[in-house]
Design a protein around this motif. Sequence first.
Motif, mmCIF file in Angstrom:
data_model
loop_
_atom_site.group_PDB
_atom_site.id
_atom_site.type_symbol
_atom_site.label_atom_id
_atom_site.label_comp_id
_atom_site.label_asym_id
_atom_site.label_seq_id
_atom_site.Cartn_x
_atom_site.Cartn_y
_atom_site.Cartn_z
ATOM 1 N N HIS A 97 76.534 -61.784 18.323
ATOM 2 C CA HIS A 97 76.924 -60.545 17.647
ATOM 3 C C HIS A 97 77.830 -60.908 16.481
ATOM 4 N N VAL A 98 77.428 -60.495 15.282
ATOM 5 C CA VAL A 98 78.245 -60.641 14.084
ATOM 6 C C VAL A 98 78.267 -59.288 13.377
ATOM 7 N N SER A 99 79.165 -59.131 12.424
ATOM 8 C CA SER A 99 79.174 -57.896 11.646
ATOM 9 C C SER A 99 79.548 -58.195 10.208
ATOM 10 N N PHE A 100 79.177 -57.281 9.331
ATOM 11 C CA PHE A 100 79.397 -57.422 7.897
ATOM 12 C C PHE A 100 80.151 -56.197 7.400
ATOM 13 N N GLN A 101 81.181 -56.422 6.612
ATOM 14 C CA GLN A 101 81.961 -55.320 6.067
ATOM 15 C C GLN A 101 81.643 -55.127 4.594
ATOM 16 N N TYR A 102 81.589 -53.850 4.194
ATOM 17 C CA TYR A 102 81.270 -53.488 2.822
ATOM 18 C C TYR A 102 82.382 -52.641 2.236
ATOM 19 N N GLU A 103 82.473 -52.646 0.912
ATOM 20 C CA GLU A 103 83.516 -51.891 0.223
ATOM 21 C C GLU A 103 83.353 -50.386 0.399
ATOM 22 N N LYS A 104 82.188 -49.934 0.844
ATOM 23 C CA LYS A 104 81.931 -48.506 1.028
ATOM 24 C C LYS A 104 82.459 -47.994 2.377
ATOM 25 N N ASP A 105 83.432 -48.696 2.964
ATOM 26 C CA ASP A 105 83.958 -48.338 4.289
ATOM 27 C C ASP A 105 82.837 -48.311 5.323
ATOM 28 N N LEU A 106 81.989 -49.298 5.228
ATOM 29 C CA LEU A 106 80.834 -49.389 6.114
ATOM 30 C C LEU A 106 80.850 -50.724 6.844
ATOM 31 N N THR A 107 80.542 -50.697 8.133
ATOM 32 C CA THR A 107 80.377 -51.919 8.912
ATOM 33 C C THR A 107 78.943 -51.984 9.426
ATOM 34 N N LEU A 108 78.286 -53.084 9.141
ATOM 35 C CA LEU A 108 76.915 -53.331 9.593
ATOM 36 C C LEU A 108 76.958 -54.410 10.666
ATOM 37 N N HIS A 109 76.534 -54.062 11.876
ATOM 38 C CA HIS A 109 76.516 -55.007 12.993
ATOM 39 C C HIS A 109 75.119 -55.605 13.150
ATOM 40 N N TRP A 110 75.078 -56.884 13.488
ATOM 41 C CA TRP A 110 73.805 -57.537 13.804
ATOM 42 C C TRP A 110 73.923 -58.211 15.167
ATOM 43 N N TYR A 111 72.926 -57.970 16.006
ATOM 44 C CA TYR A 111 72.899 -58.538 17.349
ATOM 45 C C TYR A 111 71.553 -59.218 17.602
ATOM 46 N N GLN A 112 71.612 -60.341 18.289
ATOM 47 C CA GLN A 112 70.436 -60.794 19.012
ATOM 48 C C GLN A 112 70.709 -60.405 20.451
ATOM 49 N N GLY A 113 69.923 -59.482 20.953
ATOM 50 C CA GLY A 113 70.210 -58.837 22.229
ATOM 51 C C GLY A 113 70.471 -57.364 21.979
ATOM 52 N N THR A 114 70.483 -56.568 23.035
ATOM 53 C CA THR A 114 70.655 -55.120 22.898
ATOM 54 C C THR A 114 72.139 -54.768 22.853
ATOM 55 N N PRO A 115 72.588 -54.036 21.832
ATOM 56 C CA PRO A 115 74.015 -53.711 21.715
ATOM 57 C C PRO A 115 74.493 -52.760 22.802
ATOM 58 N N ALA A 116 75.733 -52.971 23.257
ATOM 59 C CA ALA A 116 76.313 -52.147 24.325
ATOM 60 C C ALA A 116 76.481 -50.700 23.903
#
Length: 416
Positions: free
Chosen positions: A277-296
């Motif tokens: 599980h990793v995530s990416f932050q953007y200047e638009k106050d947005l967080t994009l999460h990426w998972y291998q596996g099903t997120p909780a």
Amino acid sequence: MNALGELILGTAGLALGATEAQAQPPRSRVNIAVIGIGGQGAYSIKELAKLQPTTNFVALCDVDDKQAGKAYEQFPGAKKFYDWRVMLDQMGKDIDAVVIATPDHTHFHPARQAILMGKHVYLEKPMAHSVWEVRELTKLAAEKKVATQLGVQRHTLPAIHKAVEVIQSGLIGKVTEVHSWIGSNRGMVPVPTDTPPVPSTLKYDLWLGPGPQRPYTPDIVPYKWRFFWDYGTGEAGNWGCHILDIPFWALGLTYPTRVNFHDGDPLHAVTTPTKFHVSFQYEKDLTLHWYQGTPAILKEKGLESKGMNNLFIGEKGMLLCGFDKAELIGVDPATPTSVKLAKSPGFHREWVEAIQGGKPATCHFGYSGPMTETVLLGNVAFRAQEGFDWDASKLKASSVKATALLRPKFPKGWTV
């Protein structure tokens, strides 16, 4: 002459003129060469063949006669090659466009050389094996003004269009979180110890190309290379561009400002993980999460994961979607969307029409380059086992460990 040019088996013409080439004027018939004609290469051949006589296959290249299948028989007029360097050198004047569908570690060099020669490029995902390679191809394609398309063919699916229309119409309000995943546990395969003879049908030295030299084993070639860091990018590289295409398109994303590492399998130096599980932050106050596996978060919100791969969380509601369906949550599903996307004429046709002077294909490198970089930055965070700030303009990470993973060290003869 550059190092790559020196590899062309003593032929002098390629490297000298390549760096000055620009995209050739469009012809009524597009002469296409294909590198890697099994698997996804065979799929592209099938799709492009539907567009004949606008398309014409003039050269087919593969290092494995067995994997190549019946393509040579299907197009007897196309010249057969094992080495793409020889093909581009001998047939450069006859080729307008190149399709590349090889393992990840051999995407960059043929794509770079083709673009330098002014050839239009259809390249399988992920665009390349490293973040630096992706950025180089993205910049070079823009400089040479060639028509490009990354092989994210699901971009044309109706359910994806519906999801993008919902988000861009504002039905769920401002999106603050996106959770994207591939529900696969493939990875961390056993490191092979057997070294049987190389099959007579395979040019193994050409398969290795710029990758680390390792004895042949069927546990890597022809398919499981995908789960070895030396040659592949794991399930993230395999599926990430398809799945993140939805939020990138819907939200107009480009480069993140920070990459966070959350958790996952213990790091293995040789093989890719089964979960992380990793995530990416953007200047638009947005967080994009990426998972291998099903997120909780799906279980927390009582949502079904089957057939789904993206959850958008907005201020007014949520959108749960996949390649074939999209479900609004907290918003009347009958609410009309104000955004209507144009239907694609066909993913491969988009590229051919762009070659002939039409508008850019929907997954041209200007769009798909930042998306691919993001996928690979997730892998970098996992391998570094830590997060980092990301300066996209300088291609610079705040982590020393991450920085070491951004650009490969090519062996002698393959340096760029």
